[in-house]
Design a protein around this motif. Sequence first.
Motif, PDB file in Angstrom:
ATOM      1  N   LEU A  27      49.694  35.739  42.322  1.00  0.00           N
ATOM      2  CA  LEU A  27      48.953  36.722  43.118  1.00  0.00           C
ATOM      3  C   LEU A  27      47.692  37.168  42.388  1.00  0.00           C
ATOM      4  N   ALA A  28      47.807  37.420  41.108  1.00  0.00           N
ATOM      5  CA  ALA A  28      46.646  37.846  40.317  1.00  0.00           C
ATOM      6  C   ALA A  28      45.565  36.766  40.331  1.00  0.00           C
ATOM      7  N   ARG A  29      45.968  35.506  40.184  1.00  0.00           N
ATOM      8  CA  ARG A  29      44.992  34.408  40.231  1.00  0.00           C
ATOM      9  C   ARG A  29      44.311  34.337  41.586  1.00  0.00           C
ATOM     10  N   ARG A  30      45.077  34.483  42.649  1.00  0.00           N
ATOM     11  CA  ARG A  30      44.499  34.451  44.003  1.00  0.00           C
ATOM     12  C   ARG A  30      43.495  35.587  44.211  1.00  0.00           C
ATOM     13  N   LEU A  31      43.753  36.708  43.563  1.00  0.00           N
ATOM     14  CA  LEU A  31      42.882  37.877  43.709  1.00  0.00           C
ATOM     15  C   LEU A  31      41.798  37.937  42.633  1.00  0.00           C
ATOM     16  N   GLN A  32      41.799  36.954  41.753  1.00  0.00           N
ATOM     17  CA  GLN A  32      40.833  36.875  40.655  1.00  0.00           C
ATOM     18  C   GLN A  32      40.861  38.135  39.791  1.00  0.00           C
ATOM     19  N   THR A  33      42.069  38.515  39.422  1.00  0.00           N
ATOM     20  CA  THR A  33      42.272  39.668  38.553  1.00  0.00           C
ATOM     21  C   THR A  33      43.460  39.371  37.639  1.00  0.00           C
ATOM     22  N   SER A  34      43.929  40.350  36.928  1.00  0.00           N
ATOM     23  CA  SER A  34      45.044  40.124  36.001  1.00  0.00           C
ATOM     24  C   SER A  34      46.324  40.783  36.515  1.00  0.00           C
ATOM     25  N   PRO A  35      47.475  40.261  36.087  1.00  0.00           N
ATOM     26  CA  PRO A  35      48.726  40.916  36.442  1.00  0.00           C
ATOM     27  C   PRO A  35      48.776  42.358  35.914  1.00  0.00           C
ATOM     28  N   ALA A  36      48.154  42.597  34.766  1.00  0.00           N
ATOM     29  CA  ALA A  36      48.143  43.953  34.197  1.00  0.00           C
ATOM     30  C   ALA A  36      47.410  44.930  35.122  1.00  0.00           C
ATOM     31  N   TYR A  37      46.293  44.490  35.693  1.00  0.00           N
ATOM     32  CA  TYR A  37      45.548  45.351  36.614  1.00  0.00           C
ATOM     33  C   TYR A  37      46.368  45.616  37.880  1.00  0.00           C
ATOM     34  N   LEU A  38      47.024  44.583  38.391  1.00  0.00           N
ATOM     35  CA  LEU A  38      47.865  44.773  39.584  1.00  0.00           C
ATOM     36  C   LEU A  38      49.023  45.716  39.282  1.00  0.00           C
ATOM     37  N   GLN A  40      48.881  48.184  37.149  1.00  0.00           N
ATOM     38  CA  GLN A  40      48.278  49.516  37.136  1.00  0.00           C
ATOM     39  C   GLN A  40      48.065  50.033  38.556  1.00  0.00           C
ATOM     40  N   LEU A  41      47.689  49.145  39.474  1.00  0.00           N
ATOM     41  CA  LEU A  41      47.566  49.549  40.886  1.00  0.00           C
ATOM     42  C   LEU A  41      48.934  49.962  41.438  1.00  0.00           C
ATOM     43  N   SER A  42      49.954  49.184  41.097  1.00  0.00           N
ATOM     44  CA  SER A  42      51.286  49.452  41.659  1.00  0.00           C
ATOM     45  C   SER A  42      51.881  50.753  41.136  1.00  0.00           C
ATOM     46  N   THR A  43      51.461  51.187  39.957  1.00  0.00           N
ATOM     47  CA  THR A  43      51.993  52.430  39.394  1.00  0.00           C
ATOM     48  C   THR A  43      51.108  53.633  39.683  1.00  0.00           C
ATOM     49  N   GLY A  44      49.967  53.398  40.319  1.00  0.00           N
ATOM     50  CA  GLY A  44      49.070  54.499  40.656  1.00  0.00           C
ATOM     51  C   GLY A  44      48.130  54.913  39.533  1.00  0.00           C
ATOM     52  N   HIS A  45      48.098  54.141  38.445  1.00  0.00           N
ATOM     53  CA  HIS A  45      47.188  54.462  37.347  1.00  0.00           C
ATOM     54  C   HIS A  45      45.758  54.015  37.629  1.00  0.00           C
ATOM     55  N   ARG A  46      45.587  53.087  38.563  1.00  0.00           N
ATOM     56  CA  ARG A  46      44.268  52.621  38.984  1.00  0.00           C
ATOM     57  C   ARG A  46      44.239  52.627  40.505  1.00  0.00           C
ATOM     58  N   PHE A  47      43.041  52.575  41.049  1.00  0.00           N
ATOM     59  CA  PHE A  47      42.871  52.533  42.494  1.00  0.00           C
ATOM     60  C   PHE A  47      42.021  51.330  42.866  1.00  0.00           C
ATOM     61  N   ALA A  48      42.301  50.757  43.994  1.00  0.00           N
ATOM     62  CA  ALA A  48      41.603  49.557  44.446  1.00  0.00           C
ATOM     63  C   ALA A  48      40.387  49.920  45.291  1.00  0.00           C
ATOM     64  N   GLY A  49      39.356  49.109  45.165  1.00  0.00           N
ATOM     65  CA  GLY A  49      38.196  49.223  46.040  1.00  0.00           C
ATOM     66  C   GLY A  49      38.461  48.493  47.348  1.00  0.00           C
ATOM     67  N   LEU A  50      37.585  48.670  48.307  1.00  0.00           N
ATOM     68  CA  LEU A  50      37.788  48.073  49.633  1.00  0.00           C
ATOM     69  C   LEU A  50      37.855  46.547  49.589  1.00  0.00           C
ATOM     70  N   LYS A  51      37.035  45.932  48.743  1.00  0.00           N
ATOM     71  CA  LYS A  51      37.038  44.473  48.643  1.00  0.00           C
ATOM     72  C   LYS A  51      38.407  43.968  48.194  1.00  0.00           C
ATOM     73  N   LEU A  52      38.987  44.608  47.179  1.00  0.00           N
ATOM     74  CA  LEU A  52      40.294  44.194  46.680  1.00  0.00           C
ATOM     75  C   LEU A  52      41.393  44.513  47.689  1.00  0.00           C
ATOM     76  N   ILE A  53      41.271  45.630  48.367  1.00  0.00           N
ATOM     77  CA  ILE A  53      42.265  45.982  49.389  1.00  0.00           C
ATOM     78  C   ILE A  53      42.307  44.918  50.481  1.00  0.00           C
ATOM     79  N   ARG A  54      41.145  44.490  50.925  1.00  0.00           N
ATOM     80  CA  ARG A  54      41.102  43.422  51.947  1.00  0.00           C
ATOM     81  C   ARG A  54      41.721  42.140  51.405  1.00  0.00           C
ATOM     82  N   ALA A  55      41.411  41.812  50.145  1.00  0.00           N
ATOM     83  CA  ALA A  55      41.952  40.589  49.542  1.00  0.00           C
ATOM     84  C   ALA A  55      43.465  40.664  49.408  1.00  0.00           C
ATOM     85  N   ILE A  56      43.992  41.826  49.040  1.00  0.00           N
ATOM     86  CA  ILE A  56      45.449  41.985  48.910  1.00  0.00           C
ATOM     87  C   ILE A  56      46.112  41.856  50.272  1.00  0.00           C
ATOM     88  N   ASN A  57      45.527  42.446  51.294  1.00  0.00           N
ATOM     89  CA  ASN A  57      46.068  42.325  52.645  1.00  0.00           C
ATOM     90  C   ASN A  57      46.136  40.857  53.051  1.00  0.00           C
TER      91      ASN A  57
END
Length: 82
Positions: A27-38, A40-57
Motif C-alpha cells: 500500500l505504501a508503495r502504491r501511494l508513494q510513501t512509507s509504511p511509517a507515514y501510513l 502515523q496517519l492511522s494513529t492520528g499523529h499525522r494528517f493527510a492532504g487531499l491528494k493523499l486522501i484521494r489516492a488512499i480511497n
Amino acid sequence: MIAFAIIESMKFNDYYATLSEEQKKILARRLQTSPAYLYQLSTGHRFAGLKLIRAINHATDGAVEFYEMPMKPPPKGLEVLF
C-alpha cells in the motif's frame, strides 16, 4: 441476474489494522510513501492532504471513504464537500 456487494466504508485506522506487514508495504508503495507515514496517519499523529486522501480511497478500492480519513484542516475560506 445482477450481483453486487454493499461495501461499508471504514476509518483508515481500522482498515490499516487489518493489513499484514507485507500488505502495508505494498500500500505504501502504491501511494508513494512509507509504511511509517501510513502508521502515523492511522494513529492520528499525522494528517493527510487531499491528494493523499484521494489516492488512499482509490488504492483501497473505496473501502476507506474520503470522510473517514484523518484530514488536515482546509485553509480558511475553502469549503470541502464530499
